[in-house]
Enzyme design. Structure first.
Site, mmCIF file in Angstrom:
data_model
loop_
_atom_site.group_PDB
_atom_site.id
_atom_site.type_symbol
_atom_site.label_atom_id
_atom_site.label_comp_id
_atom_site.label_asym_id
_atom_site.label_seq_id
_atom_site.Cartn_x
_atom_site.Cartn_y
_atom_site.Cartn_z
ATOM 1 N N GLN A 41 0.815 -1.215 0.000
ATOM 2 C CA GLN A 41 0.000 0.000 0.000
ATOM 3 C C GLN A 41 0.848 1.264 0.000
ATOM 4 O O GLN A 41 0.401 2.313 -0.483
ATOM 5 C CB GLN A 41 -0.962 -0.005 1.189
ATOM 6 C CG GLN A 41 -2.054 -1.048 1.062
ATOM 7 C CD GLN A 41 -2.961 -1.106 2.262
ATOM 8 O OE1 GLN A 41 -2.781 -0.380 3.248
ATOM 9 N NE2 GLN A 41 -3.966 -1.965 2.210
ATOM 10 N N ASP B 17 -4.092 -11.974 2.072
ATOM 11 C CA ASP B 17 -5.377 -11.751 2.726
ATOM 12 C C ASP B 17 -6.233 -13.008 2.741
ATOM 13 O O ASP B 17 -7.273 -13.035 3.415
ATOM 14 C CB ASP B 17 -6.137 -10.619 2.032
ATOM 15 C CG ASP B 17 -5.727 -9.239 2.537
ATOM 16 O OD1 ASP B 17 -4.944 -9.168 3.506
ATOM 17 O OD2 ASP B 17 -6.168 -8.237 1.952
#
Length: 417
Positions: free
Chosen positions: A157, A298
């Site tokens: 990110q 994830d």
């Protein structure tokens, strides 16, 4: 059975930022409506972006500002890691003094690599100790662009936020992401940037270049969330049923759809069509393999929660950065499996899970939506699995328990406090 999966959080929040920076009015159809995306939307509103919901929340109309923020402001990120990583570079490309803050859980997540990268680009970005995270203050007077190396070993990110700010800089931005994790998210970011009119290219040596020129408005249909779909695909695998997810097919920009290939290794039948992915359980889960899930971290908790049902151990590695998410996810999976009587071993970036018969247990969710959803799937095969915080799924899928219960009525007992 057909699972009703809401829109992708990763796509929704990236598209919100790109639309906010664009020249013109964008329409995002079928966005994810959850705690994280609403927090991101409100954070953009704090930066002067007007976003209007249409037909309930079936679509969001974003009036772009035609560039970066120009008046400073105070931004509350709530629990949204994407807001804390994506919005400071957006602000740094503008002008003014901006402060970013969030909940205690978000304050525990590091931001120093991002602040240091912004500093090397000419902005003043100060993080708070001892974590080196929020609150964060950015003093901005535009960004000149230039060459930049970014430590992306903790989170992709950081790199994503910088890339999305690239078209708002005065000169080209050339970036190398050292130790990049979760590579598919960068590919998603580049695809969405191009959809909103930006020039971004990657060369054979891993260098990414973004040219200035801003963004233009676009209309976008948000895909169903592939990370969320993983729980329903896993549920099919462990219950011997079939689950289809429309809207996720071969053209998906989401790397987490690769989770179905892990299920294929575990013995499930998988069909990835043009617009739909279908998983069918075969009645038994096959183990005896190790898998690098660094690019789809994830979803490693989804595999971890059902791994005890396999016929041999399963080792997941390449997931060290998952220790820095909403919780230390390796530790959380290990703690809860051991509470179920399952033998595990772990290291800095790996976990091995041995087969066994899970015992009833109260799952410690650690306020982490993915822990709650992953162990809900185990609850379909193990009586007495309950969650200490079933409501934490609201971060990405407020209707998760209702949808899993619709498809698998046995789930109702799992959500009891």
């Amino acid at each position: 059975m057909t699972a009703r999966i809401p829109g992708s959080k990763s796509i929704t929040n990236r598209a919100l930022l790109l639309a906010a920076a664009a020249d013109g009015v964008s329409l995002l159809r079928a966005p994810l409506v959850s705690d994280d995306t609403l927090a991101f939307r409100e954070a953009l509103a704090g930066l002067g972006v007007h976003i209007e919901a249409e037909d309930g929340d079936a679509a969001w109309k974003v009036s772009g500002t035609g560039g970066a923020p120009a008046a400073g402001g105070s931004v509350w990120c709530e629990d949204a890691g994407t807001a804390a990583r994506f919005l400071p570079p957006f602000a740094a490309a503008g002008r003014g003094t901006f402060t970013f803050d969030g909940t205690g859980q978000l304050r525990a997540r590091p931001l120093r690599p991002l602040a240091e990268a912004l500093g090397r680009l000419g902005a003043s970005a100060a993080v708070s100790e001892p974590v080196g995270g929020l609150p964060m203050t950015v003093r901005a007077d535009g960004l000149p662009g230039g060459d930049l190396a970014v430590d992306a070993s903790l989170s992709s990110q950081y790199l994503t936020g910088l890339l999305m700010a690239g078209p708002l800089m005065r000169a080209p931005l050339t970036v190398r992401g050292a130790g990049l994790v979760s590579r598919p998210y960068i590919d998603m970011t580049k695809a969405l940037m191009r959809r909103f009119g930006a020039y971004v290219d990657e060369f054979d040596d891993g260098v990414i270049q973004v040219l200035p020129g801003g963004y233009r408005a676009a209309q976008l249909d948000v895909e169903p969330d592939a990370s969320t779909a993983s729980y329903f695909f896993a549920a099919a695998a462990v219950t011997g049923t079939t689950v289809a997810v429309p809207g996720l097919g071969r053209s998906s920009v989401q790397g987490d759809l690769g989770f179905v290939e892990v299920l294929r290794r575990a013995g499930a039948r998988v069909e990835i069509g043009e617009d739909t992915t279908t998983v069918t359980g075969t009645g038994a889960l096959r183990g005896g393999f190790d898998v690098d899930m660094g690019d789809i971290s994830d979803t490693f908790m989804t595999l971890g929660a059902i791994a005890p049902l396999a016929d041999a151990p399963i080792t997941v590695h390449g997931i060290g950065h998952a220790r820095l998410k909403e919780s230390d996810r390796i530790a959380a999976v290990e703690e809860n499996l051991r509470a179920c009587g399952i033998r595990t071993e772990s290291g800095p970036d790996r976990i091995t899970i041995h087969p066994g018969t899970p015992a009833p247990a109260r799952i410690a969710c650690r306020r982490d939506h993915r822990i709650a959803m992953a162990f809900s799937v185990l609850g379909l095969r193990t009586a007495g699995i309950t969650l200490d915080d079933p409501a934490c799924v609201g971060k990405t899928f407020p209707g998760f328990h209702a949808e899993l219960g619709r498809l698998f009525p046995a789930h109702a007992s799992t959500v009891r406090h």
